[in-house]
Design a protein around this motif. Structure first.
Motif, PDB file in Angstrom:
ATOM      1  N   ASP A  29       0.861  -1.180   0.000  1.00  0.00           N
ATOM      2  CA  ASP A  29       0.000   0.000   0.000  1.00  0.00           C
ATOM      3  C   ASP A  29       0.898   1.231   0.000  1.00  0.00           C
ATOM      4  OD1 ASP A  29      -2.123  -1.694   0.184  1.00  0.00           O
ATOM      5  OD2 ASP A  29      -2.455  -1.412   2.332  1.00  0.00           O
ATOM      6  N   VAL A  30       0.459   2.258  -0.715  1.00  0.00           N
ATOM      7  CA  VAL A  30       1.211   3.516  -0.751  1.00  0.00           C
ATOM      8  C   VAL A  30       0.481   4.504   0.144  1.00  0.00           C
ATOM      9  CG1 VAL A  30       1.862   5.478  -2.215  1.00  0.00           C
ATOM     10  CG2 VAL A  30       2.115   3.139  -3.076  1.00  0.00           C
ATOM     11  N   ARG A  31       1.237   5.215   0.990  1.00  0.00           N
ATOM     12  CA  ARG A  31       0.647   6.250   1.840  1.00  0.00           C
ATOM     13  C   ARG A  31       1.479   7.511   1.722  1.00  0.00           C
ATOM     14  NH1 ARG A  31      -3.167   5.986   5.975  1.00  0.00           N
ATOM     15  NH2 ARG A  31      -3.950   3.863   6.045  1.00  0.00           N
ATOM     16  N   VAL A  32       0.871   8.585   1.267  1.00  0.00           N
ATOM     17  CA  VAL A  32       1.596   9.856   1.133  1.00  0.00           C
ATOM     18  C   VAL A  32       0.699  10.953   1.695  1.00  0.00           C
ATOM     19  CG1 VAL A  32       2.830   9.039  -0.913  1.00  0.00           C
ATOM     20  CG2 VAL A  32       0.694  10.313  -1.195  1.00  0.00           C
ATOM     21  N   LYS A  33       1.221  12.171   1.698  1.00  0.00           N
ATOM     22  CA  LYS A  33       0.419  13.293   2.175  1.00  0.00           C
ATOM     23  C   LYS A  33       0.062  14.198   1.004  1.00  0.00           C
ATOM     24  CE  LYS A  33       1.633  14.091   7.040  1.00  0.00           C
ATOM     25  NZ  LYS A  33       0.555  13.267   7.546  1.00  0.00           N
ATOM     26  N   LYS A  34      -1.010  14.924   1.200  1.00  0.00           N
ATOM     27  CA  LYS A  34      -1.483  15.899   0.216  1.00  0.00           C
ATOM     28  C   LYS A  34      -0.302  16.745  -0.297  1.00  0.00           C
ATOM     29  CE  LYS A  34      -4.260  19.257   1.845  1.00  0.00           C
ATOM     30  NZ  LYS A  34      -5.514  19.806   2.381  1.00  0.00           N
ATOM     31  N   GLY A  35      -0.156  16.845  -1.599  1.00  0.00           N
ATOM     32  CA  GLY A  35       0.882  17.700  -2.182  1.00  0.00           C
ATOM     33  C   GLY A  35       2.223  17.021  -2.397  1.00  0.00           C
ATOM     34  N   ASP A  36       2.397  15.787  -1.927  1.00  0.00           N
ATOM     35  CA  ASP A  36       3.685  15.101  -2.061  1.00  0.00           C
ATOM     36  C   ASP A  36       3.969  14.718  -3.516  1.00  0.00           C
ATOM     37  OD1 ASP A  36       4.026  15.315   0.635  1.00  0.00           O
ATOM     38  OD2 ASP A  36       3.870  13.162   1.080  1.00  0.00           O
ATOM     39  N   ARG A  37       5.246  14.442  -3.767  1.00  0.00           N
ATOM     40  CA  ARG A  37       5.645  13.957  -5.094  1.00  0.00           C
ATOM     41  C   ARG A  37       5.942  12.462  -5.042  1.00  0.00           C
ATOM     42  NH1 ARG A  37       7.196  15.682  -9.941  1.00  0.00           N
ATOM     43  NH2 ARG A  37       6.924  17.860  -9.353  1.00  0.00           N
ATOM     44  N   ILE A  38       5.539  11.782  -6.109  1.00  0.00           N
ATOM     45  CA  ILE A  38       5.823  10.356  -6.272  1.00  0.00           C
ATOM     46  C   ILE A  38       6.867  10.227  -7.376  1.00  0.00           C
ATOM     47  CG2 ILE A  38       4.836   8.093  -6.879  1.00  0.00           C
ATOM     48  CD1 ILE A  38       3.364   9.295  -4.533  1.00  0.00           C
ATOM     49  N   GLU A  39       7.913   9.508  -7.123  1.00  0.00           N
ATOM     50  CA  GLU A  39       8.836   9.104  -8.194  1.00  0.00           C
ATOM     51  C   GLU A  39       8.907   7.588  -8.140  1.00  0.00           C
ATOM     52  OE1 GLU A  39      11.772  13.040  -8.323  1.00  0.00           O
ATOM     53  OE2 GLU A  39      12.588  11.119  -7.677  1.00  0.00           O
ATOM     54  N   LEU A  40       8.179   6.970  -9.044  1.00  0.00           N
ATOM     55  CA  LEU A  40       8.053   5.511  -8.989  1.00  0.00           C
ATOM     56  C   LEU A  40       8.667   4.907 -10.251  1.00  0.00           C
ATOM     57  CD1 LEU A  40       4.886   3.588  -7.835  1.00  0.00           C
ATOM     58  CD2 LEU A  40       6.298   2.766  -9.712  1.00  0.00           C
ATOM     59  N   TYR A  41       9.749   4.190 -10.039  1.00  0.00           N
ATOM     60  CA  TYR A  41      10.392   3.499 -11.161  1.00  0.00           C
ATOM     61  C   TYR A  41       9.699   2.160 -11.319  1.00  0.00           C
ATOM     62  CZ  TYR A  41      14.051   6.985 -10.610  1.00  0.00           C
ATOM     63  OH  TYR A  41      14.737   8.170 -10.536  1.00  0.00           O
ATOM     64  N   LEU A  42       9.034   1.967 -12.457  1.00  0.00           N
ATOM     65  CA  LEU A  42       8.417   0.664 -12.703  1.00  0.00           C
ATOM     66  C   LEU A  42       9.292  -0.079 -13.700  1.00  0.00           C
ATOM     67  CD1 LEU A  42       5.987  -1.201 -12.072  1.00  0.00           C
ATOM     68  CD2 LEU A  42       5.035  -0.435 -14.256  1.00  0.00           C
TER      69      LEU A  42
END
Ligand SMILES: *[C@@H]1O[C@H](CO)[C@@H](O)[C@H](O)[C@H]1NC(C)=O
Ligand SMILES: *[C@@H]1O[C@H](CO)[C@@H](O)[C@H](O)[C@H]1NC(C)=O
Ligand SMILES: *[C@@H]1O[C@H](CO)[C@@H](O)[C@H](O)[C@H]1NC(C)=O
Ligand SMILES: *[C@@H]1O[C@H](CO)[C@@H](O)[C@H](O)[C@H]1NC(C)=O
Ligand SMILES: *[C@@H]1O[C@H](CO)[C@@H](O)[C@H](O)[C@H]1NC(C)=O
Ligand SMILES: *[C@@H]1O[C@H](CO)[C@@H](O)[C@H](O)[C@H]1NC(C)=O
Ligand SMILES: *[C@@H]1O[C@H](CO)[C@@H](O)[C@H](O)[C@H]1NC(C)=O
Ligand SMILES: *[C@@H]1O[C@H](CO)[C@@H](O)[C@H](O)[C@H]1NC(C)=O
Ligand SMILES: *[C@@H]1O[C@H](CO)[C@@H](O)[C@H](O)[C@H]1NC(C)=O
Ligand SMILES: *[C@@H]1O[C@H](CO)[C@@H](O)[C@H](O)[C@H]1NC(C)=O
Ligand SMILES: *[C@@H]1O[C@H](CO)[C@@H](O)[C@H](O)[C@H]1NC(C)=O
Ligand SMILES: [Cu+2]
Length: 616
Positions: A54-67
């Motif tokens: 599960d992914v949990r972040v906060k409002k406004g955060d950036r995701i850098e996800l290498y797939l």
């Protein structure tokens, strides 16, 4: 003036300190799991693990996800369901819509901020059937300004599980041996990726339970014995509280509910999930429609039995009110009317259609066409005649009228937006002689004052819905049925929203990584739907759907054309599709669904030649 400037800089500084960047490095692969206690089978893993995190972040955060595509024989992509992807539609995920497929061994960097979204979401592969093989997880955006109080925040995934991988099921599903388009029947419902799930709770505690249906097909009823649920969010939209005993959740929908636990700990309670079995073409006698899970206050006390209810009294989500009470948008500037049908094309395979078009992938992803077409980008023709493309103008109010001429329930999902649900009509039952009822502009159920907003809405059998949204998010957005089988059958349209703003936006330009991913699968980064980058109006060579069955032919005709005798097709269907399930009435069912005249076709010795006559 100076002070104001100072305050603004300070605010920006605080924001950039708080907004975090989360880096994920995920590689797909295969593992083996026995998810429902029924059978070991292959599942798609994330860095060798299953289930996916599960992914949990906060409002406004950036995701850098290498797939990283760790498969050796298939492409992949990842979609972050419900994300608005403001100025980043190339990070949205559907292959050939907003990106090139990621080839084996290659890596795509999904890089975006969770801008404007809060609440409960999920992510999943947007490549054929992969999420049904387990490539999905929950995605939560926490919000310090959440309007209600609670003690603990807990995710709960619902889904269904098959004992075969999607490759195997798809082959049988999209087959001449499945002329009625019957969807494969799941073996079980699952909860949090297992059966017989146990949720250990504390007494006198308010839980925020974030429920996500990450399944690929059936809707589910959900209830907890002797506990009410207060809905506070749907699909990332906070709502006025609405308390209910039971929810009905289609695939891809989310509900966040508050549950206050009891003070006493002398008893445990059943968490029940139930198939919406009206969505199943047939119900095998060994299919367990109700599944029991456990809310455990006390491990030393016995687990409860299955909980029965007298009626399936669900909360009708249409009447939920968004917490910030956005008023109904006014009359639309642009209306899209689509009729849903299912039919066989010339090969005999059963497809799904919006206005007789089954979505057929272009040769260049639609976003890449929009970015490269210059002024022609505002002309829907460059996106191809079979992608079912609509060009939307900046800030228009768009209305989608969906008339379901099919007898099934379908959950439709719009990428890049939440929409207002203006109308969702009652079901019309063909068994009662009712016919499909289209939306009538001068005779429809009343519009709500503050319509419910969400990103996935079901339409009832032979019925209609009307949704509205504002075209304020430049990008290329898919609108499709979220039953994965029906997406495979082509039940999708594509919306090109404000293409000139896409071109002008710095954030929407193709990343070098994206260009490389395209190159590695041999897809051009420029050009119209046919791959022509010289003349965008020349669509010669574009992908198109198979032809319709010639006029005068019916499903009966196509069956006869493909098979020399009815007995043979019934046998083949039984073996190839319905498998070894304990079903007594397969043959009658096929005959009924195809509208075959059984006496005409098999009541005679010379049935083979009789059937051939039908084709003449
Ligand atoms: C991701 O993990 C793989 C395998 O461990 C590694 O080769 C790669 O360099 C990592 N990529 C990033 C961006 O960290
Ligand atoms: C759940 O319980 C059923 C029977 O009650 C059993 O057949 C199944 O194996 C169990 N599943 C798991 C994952 O424990
Ligand atoms: C991956 O996508 C490319 C481009 O559409 C296609 O040519 C190729 O066949 C796909 N690979 C597989 C294994 O499906
Ligand atoms: C992600 O995007 C942001 C904004 O465009 C950029 O500053 C950052 O360098 C990107 N991250 C990577 C790893 O490329
Ligand atoms: C479901 O699984 C997630 C982990 O994926 C866990 O955080 C959560 O507590 C579980 N929910 C329940 C109700 O047990
Ligand atoms: C439960 O216990 C709390 C104190 O722990 C008390 O304030 C509350 O009134 C109790 N509720 C019920 C329904 O008894
Ligand atoms: C499933 O649950 C419903 C609602 O409680 C009940 O009416 C029905 O009898 C149950 N079916 C089975 C097979 O237990
Ligand atoms: C709660 O939902 C029901 C429909 O199930 C609706 O009639 C009612 O108006 C709703 N109440 C609120 C406060 O949203
Ligand atoms: C949709 O179906 C209705 C009849 O229910 C018909 O009047 C209308 O022309 C159809 N629209 C399209 C675009 O096929
Ligand atoms: C769709 O096909 C049906 C049956 O072939 C035909 O009657 C109808 O006019 C077509 N509708 C459109 C919009 O082409
Ligand atoms: C998107 O890009 C446009 C043009 O570059 C810019 O004006 C706008 O502020 C951006 N929007 C967001 C939400 O970043
Ligand atoms: Cu559907």
């Amino acid at each position: 003036m100076f002070l104001g400037w100072l305050a603004l800089t300070a605010a920006l500084a605080v924001q950039s300190v708080l907004a975090e960047t989360h880096v994920y490095n995920w590689t797909t692969g295969w593992g083996v799991q026995n998810v429902d206690g029924g059978k070991d089978r292959p599942v798609i893993t994330c860095n060798g693990q299953w289930p996916w995190p599960d992914v949990r972040v906060k409002k406004g955060d950036r995701i850098e996800l290498y797939l990283n595509n760790g498969f050796d024989d298939r492409n992949t992509t990842l979609h972050f369901h419900g994300m608005f992807q403001k100025n980043s539609s190339q990070m949205d995920g559907p292959p050939m819509v907003s990106q090139c497929p990621i080839g084996p061994g290659d890596t795509f960097l999904y890089n975006f901020t969770v801008d404007g979204n809060v609440g409960t979401y999920w992510y999943h592969s947007h490549t054929k059937g992969q999420y049904q093989d387990g490539m999905r997880g929950a995605f939560v955006i926490e919000d310090d300004d959440f309007p209600y109080d609670y003690d603990e925040d807990v995710v709960l995934q619902l889904g269904e599980w098959y004992h075969d991988v999607a490759d195997v099921l798809n082959k049988d599903f999209m087959s001449v041996y499945n002329p009625t388009g019957a969807e494969p029947i799941p073996q079980n419902l699952i909860m949090n990726n297992t059966r017989n799930m146990t949720w250990e709770v504390e007494p006198d505690t308010t839980y925020l339970l974030r429920i996500v249906n990450t399944g690929g097909f059936v809707s589910q009823y959900l209830w907890i014995e002797d506990h009410e649920m207060t809905v506070v969010e749907v699909d990332g939209v906070y709502t006025e509280k609405n308390t209910t005993d039971m929810l009905y959740i289609t695939t891809a929908q989310r509900y966040a509910v508050l549950i206050h636990t009891k003070n006493g700990t002398s008893k445990n309670f059943a968490i029940m999930q139930k198939f919406d079995d009206t969505m199943l073409d047939l119900v095998p006698s060994d299919l367990q429609l109700n599944t029991t899970n456990y809310m455990v206050y006390n491990k030393d006390v016995a687990l409860p039995e299955q909980n029965y209810v007298d009626e399936l009294d669900i909360l009708d989500d249409f009447y939920l009110v968004p917490h910030d009470k956005v008023e109904a948008y006014g009359d639309p500037d642009y209306q899209i009317v689509v009729n849903v049908t299912m039919d066989n094309l010339r090969s005999g395979i059963n497809y799904a259609f919006f206005n007789n078009l089954t979505y057929t992938e272009p040769k260049v992803p639609t976003l890449l066409t929009a970015l490269s077409a210059g002024d022609d980008a505002v002309n829907a023709e460059v996106y191809g005649s079979n992608t079912h493309a609509y060009v939307l103008e900046k800030d228009e109010i768009i209305e989608i009228v969906l008339n379901n001429q099919d007898t099934g329930t379908h959950p439709f999902h719009l990428h890049g937006h939440v929409f207002q649900a203006m109308v969702r009509d009652q079901a019309y039952d063909d068994a009662l002689g009712e016919v499909p009822h289209p939306y009538l502009e001068d005779d429809h159920p009343a519009f709500p004052e503050y319509p419910m907003m969400r990103d996935t809405l079901y339409v009832r059998p032979q019925s209609n819905f009307v949704v509205r949204f504002k075209a304020d998010n430049p990008g290329v957005w898919f609108f499709h049925c979220h039953i994965e089988w029906h997406l495979t059958q082509g039940l999708a349209i594509v919306l090109i929203e404000d293409p000139l703003s896409i071109q002008a936006s710095h954030g929407q330009q193709l990343t070098d990584n994206h260009k490389n991913v395209c190159k590695n699968v041999g897809i051009p980064t420029k050009g119209n739907a046919a791959g022509n980058s010289q003349d965008y109006m020349n669509l010669a060579g574009e992908n198109v759907q198979e032809k319709f069955i010639p006029t005068g032919f019916t499903a009966k005709g196509i069956v006869a054309m493909t098979f020399s005798c009815l007995a043979a097709i019934l046998g083949l269907i039984t073996i190839a599709f319905y498998g070894l399930m304990d079903i007594k009435n397969v043959e009658e069912k096929v005959v009924h669904d195809l509208d075959l005249d059984i006496t005409e076709l098999v009541g005679q010795d010379d049935s083979a030649s009789e059937i051939r006559d039908v084709t003449k």
